[in-house]
Design an enzyme around this catalytic site. Structure first.
Site, mmCIF file in Angstrom:
data_model
loop_
_atom_site.group_PDB
_atom_site.id
_atom_site.type_symbol
_atom_site.label_atom_id
_atom_site.label_comp_id
_atom_site.label_asym_id
_atom_site.label_seq_id
_atom_site.Cartn_x
_atom_site.Cartn_y
_atom_site.Cartn_z
ATOM 1 N N GLY A 70 -0.181 -2.850 -10.077
ATOM 2 C CA GLY A 70 0.865 -3.658 -9.442
ATOM 3 C C GLY A 70 2.229 -3.058 -9.695
ATOM 4 N N SER A 166 -4.558 2.512 -9.589
ATOM 5 C CA SER A 166 -3.189 2.322 -9.150
ATOM 6 C C SER A 166 -2.197 2.364 -10.315
ATOM 7 C CB SER A 166 -3.105 1.008 -8.384
ATOM 8 O OG SER A 166 -1.945 0.989 -7.617
ATOM 9 N N ASP A 375 -6.329 7.325 0.957
ATOM 10 C CA ASP A 375 -5.228 6.491 0.452
ATOM 11 C C ASP A 375 -3.904 7.212 0.687
ATOM 12 O OD1 ASP A 375 -3.610 4.708 -0.907
ATOM 13 O OD2 ASP A 375 -4.153 5.474 -2.908
#
Ligand SMILES: C=C1C[C@]23C[C@@]1(O)CC[C@H]2[C@@]12CC[C@H](O)[C@@](C)(C(=O)O1)[C@H]2[C@@H]3C(=O)O
Ligand SMILES: O=C(O)CCC(=O)C(=O)O
Ligand SMILES: [Fe+2]
Length: 845
Positions: A70, A166, A375
């Site tokens: 995040g 991520s 991605d």
């Protein structure tokens, strides 16, 4: 297992979750959830969801922690309920469905909502939420682990791995580092059995990741050449603060991603109404440039489309009840899959976690990075830059891995880490390619077993099964070497002292002069470094390589080997391989001139191209020579010589005439053939049909024609491209070419003409050749162990018997070499030194 009854387990049992609302009745899932306090003073607690491994006994399976990034996104909403957990939220949040590709098939799976402020995790001290940074996150996650293991002590001894994707590309190595550091304080109670980490599409290094993002958008036709040119002009990604010009240029990329899903560029764009999702509007057009900059840099990864169902599900009262999410005593606020508040207040202070990689790789942790290659957010290009920047030597070249006979991606193994791509997957690999994701995590977890590179029982192939890594040099040859007799192709391990020498002698004698040595003890680093340097050399422009040629016979050679009639086309480097003169020896040490002459002819442009071939050659030669000596001593022993070191002594003098040859066979399929023809200005006869492996001649083919090696012993190591064949009698006693399967981790050892002569034909100089038909280049490095030029070669007394009378007349190596250079490659030159049988009998008498 966690519920099996002891007093200690009661605490864990309190967290056991029965059947969750909407959960299918079968298959059964053993799960736990609850809070673990991480800071009593501030009232901080992190929420977890834990699944025991499906396979029994779960106690034997590793424990895998999964973190989402995040920052601000929930590992329960993403990792567990949308990606790799056994239960995924479906039907607008109305139900859970069983995920047959859940990673708990092979591991005990722990999802953690981190840091505080994410999902159900909370703090009673609001200032915590503005103090969040990578250190804070790692400290809390570490406290969580220590306390979680207190609650689940039955998992303390399991192998422990950390994983995530991520922005967890920061969290994962940082937490691993903290565990590694704290483990040094050997307190048994807090020791965590950490073995490694694996990250997916990980944010790793701001510079490479940003450069990768821009290059990916251009190379995947998301933006025009002009935009890309502009970005290259105005953006200096090395500077963590982008200029306004750079911001607006990058903005063009991001605006394209309003239409194309940045997280999976070939997938249909999610058209769901995002209003219920917290991070619905990740607009990149904020007016405040600082905020704009922050957004782009930090918005690391999640489209609410994937997980809005999770928000519906985890906000249900009965779900929170069953989940023990109300246990904190305070009603949790609205559960969000990603928290904008956390994203916006997070203090980004670390630009690169690569130094942690270097440190933990050195410490011996298993480190893998995988990347969904569709991605656009944390693209594979940036990750490749990151991995390359670590400067690790390559162990296994870029190659495919498979699922159901289809290429599932690529992988490259370095000494210290592995990088795997997942073909066609986006940012969330386990969601986009669930079966491939499961295969990948299995391979990672099983890597410890050496034979990890194959599928776990589902008859799918991962990548070629590999041999165990060579063990340390300190162990004896008896323990290390596994001699494979090429004829039977079975492994035979020496089980008792003396057995190995007999086996080596048998392989080199009755079994025709050839064997494969695994566990040879040559350290991987010099070999890998040599391979990189030689690959770089062969990639030089032809004119540059030609400066080290023509071969005389040393130096660089290109085109057909040998004279007319000899066959095989390749390019190669032939170097002298004298043992380095001992530094401790008194008197002047003259550098070996032939090697120096090649050095002088090549050094200038090698320097220009930063190819430090000669710095790495010496170390490699030392290591292989040592192995050659060990094998020769085993042969001396196996043949029952009085002086068992007789052979090895022949090759250890500084005036030994040993050579190192590096062969580069260009790809020989049509698509590449022209390149090579052009490179070597060859009048090519190359046929593009595959070899039938039979008795056909190799005329004009890319390869190396039939021959025996003239020296004492040859030690060959090659990449994973097949091509080497040996001529051996088949079951009916007829000769047939046998393909030697490529094995980059092994040495192929063969007897040379001199050893055949010295042993009076008891050891056989095997005839061999290379037929390269692959679409990838074959790179081989051969060490030819030879004596000094003046050495007299004469069959040793111990090898002459009445049934095996003297076969060869004495000759010097110099004499043999002169003859050999006047003959064709394929000539059986040792026959010229044979003596007839009558003389032989006299010789024995
Ligand atoms: C055609 C030739 C090349 C070779 C010398 C020879 O006249 C016959 C033997 C060839 C061979 C084969 C094994 C090794 O690669 C090599 C270096 C050697 O010692 O003998 C080569 C020679 C060479 O390339 O110079
Ligand atoms: O390149 C190979 O694999 C074998 C070459 C060879 O036999 C040689 O160089 O003598
Ligand atoms: Fe050879």
């Amino acid at each position: 297992m966690a519920g099996s009854g002891s007093g200690k387990q009661q605490e864990a049992d309190r967290d056991r979750v029965g059947r969750l609302p909407g959960q299918p009745a079968s298959p059964g899932v053993s799960q736990f959830a609850g809070y673990v306090a991480v800071n009593e003073q501030h009232g901080r607690a992190l929420f977890y969801w834990f699944f025991e491994a499906q396979a029994t006994p779960s106690s034997k399976k590793p424990l895998l922690l999964w973190l989402n990034g995040g920052p601000g996104c929930s590992s329960i909403g993403y990792g567990a309920a949308s990606e790799l957990g056994p239960l995924r939220v479906v039907r607008q949040g109305a139900a859970l469905e069983f995920n047959q590709y859940g990673w708990n098939k092979e591991a005990n799976l722990l999802f953690l909502e981190s840091p505080v402020g994410v999902g159900f995790s909370y703090t009673n001290t609001s200032s915590d939420l503005t103090n969040l940074n990578d250190d804070f996150v790692a400290e809390d996650a570490y406290s969580f682990l220590v306390n979680w293991f207190k609650r689940f002590p039955m998992y303390k001894d399991n192998e422990f791995y950390i994983s995530g994707e991520s922005y967890a590309g920061h969290y994962v190595p940082q937490l691993a580092d903290l565990v590694y550091e704290r483990n040094k304080d050997k307190k048994a109670s807090t020791y965590i059995n950490l073995k490694g980490f694996i990250v997916g599409n990980p944010i790793t290094n701001d510079y490479y990741d940003s450069k990768g993002l821009a290059e990916y958008a251009w190379s995947h036709a998301v933006v025009s050449d002009q935009v890309y040119e502009r970005i290259k002009r105005v953006c200096n990604f090395k500077n963590s603060n982008w200029t306004e010009d750079c911001n607006s240029a990058m903005n063009i990329i991001f605006s394209q991603y309003h239409e194309i899903d940045i997280y999976n560029i070939y997938a249909p764009k999610c058209l769901l109404d995002h209003t219920s999702a917290s991070s619905a509007d990740h607009t990149f057009f904020a007016s405040d440039p600082e905020q704009f900059r922050t957004r782009i840099r930090m918005f690391s990864g999640y489209d609410p489309c994937y997980s809005s169902y999770a928000e519906d599900y985890f906000n249900k009262d009965d779900v929170q009840e069953a989940f023990h999410a109300k246990a904190s005593g305070q009603p949790p606020g609205k559960w969000q899959v990603c928290s904008d508040q956390i994203l916006n207040s997070y203090n980004f202070s670390v630009l690169s976690v690569l130094p942690i990689y270097s440190k933990l790789i050195k410490a011996g942790l298993r480190v893998w990075l995988y990347s969904g290659d569709a991605d656009g957010r944390v693209p594979v290009i940036g990750s490749r830059y990151c991995v390359e920047a670590l400067g690790l030597p390559i162990k296994t070249d870029w190659q495919s891995w498979y699922l159901d006979k289809q290429v599932a991606g690529r992988l490259v193994e370095y000494h210290g880490m592995t990088m795997v791509t997942v073909r066609g997957a986006g940012h969330l690999v386990p969601l986009n390619k669930p079966a491939q994701g499961l295969l990948l995590i299995n391979a990672f977890l099983r890597a410890r077993h050496g034979g990890a590179f194959h599928d776990a029982g589902e008859a799918r192939r991962w990548w070629p099964r590999r041999r165990p890594r060579p063990t340390a040099r300190s162990s004896s040859a008896e323990e290390r070497l596994v001699v494979e007799d090429a004829y039977r192709r079975g492994h035979v391990r020496a089980a008792w002292p003396g057995a190995l020498s007999r086996q080596v002698a048998r392989a080199c004698g009755e079994q025709h002069g050839f064997f494969r040595a695994v566990g040879h003890g040559v350290p991987p680093a010099p070999a890998a470094m040599l391979d990189s340097a030689t690959a770089a050399f062969f990639a030089l422009p032809p004119a540059e390589k030609q400066r080290a040629g023509p071969p005389s016979p040393l130096g660089y050679g290109c085109r057909s080997i040998g004279f007319n009639g000899d066959v095989g086309e390749l390019e190669y480097l032939l170097l002298h391989a004298n043992p380095a003169p001992s530094r401790t020896r008194p008197g002047p040490s003259t550098p070996p001139t032939p090697r120096a002459s090649v050095y002088l002819r090549t050094s200038y442009y090698m320097y220009t191209y930063s190819i430090n071939l000669f710095a790495v050659v010496n170390e490699y030669i030392e290591a292989v020579r040592q192995l050659a000596c060990e094998i020769l001593d085993l042969l001396g022993e196996g043949l029952g010589l009085k002086d068992t070191r007789y052979f090895s002594k022949l090759i250890t003098g500084t005036d030994s005439d040993s050579l190192l040859r590096i062969n580069h066979y260009p790809p020989s399929c049509t698509i590449h053939k022209l390149d090579h023809d052009d490179q070597c200005k060859m009048k090519s006869l190359v046929s593009t049909k595959a070899s039938n492996g039979g008795n056909q001649t190799a005329a004009g083919r890319v390869g190396f024609g039939e021959h025996s090696d003239p020296q004492i012993l040859s030690l060959l190591r090659a990449n994973d491209v097949d091509g080497l064949q040996v001529l051996l009698p088949d079951r009916d006693g007829k000769e047939a070419w046998l393909q030697v399967p490529a094995d980059p981790s092994a040495f192929f050892v063969n007897v040379g003409d001199l050893l055949q002569a010295l042993t009076n034909g008891r050891l056989i100089s095997v005839r061999h050749r290379v037929i390269a038909t692959a679409c990838r280049p074959r790179l081989s490095t051969i060490y030819f162990a030879a004596p000094p030029l003046h050495t007299r070669i004469c069959p040793l007394a111990e090898t002459i018997t009445t049934s095996n009378p003297r076969k060869y007349r004495p000759f010097t190596w110099a004499e043999y070499k002169t003859t050999m250079y006047s003959l064709r490659l394929s000539h059986s030159r040792l026959d010229l030194f044979k003596i007839d049988e009558d003389n032989a009998r006299e010789g024995k008498a």
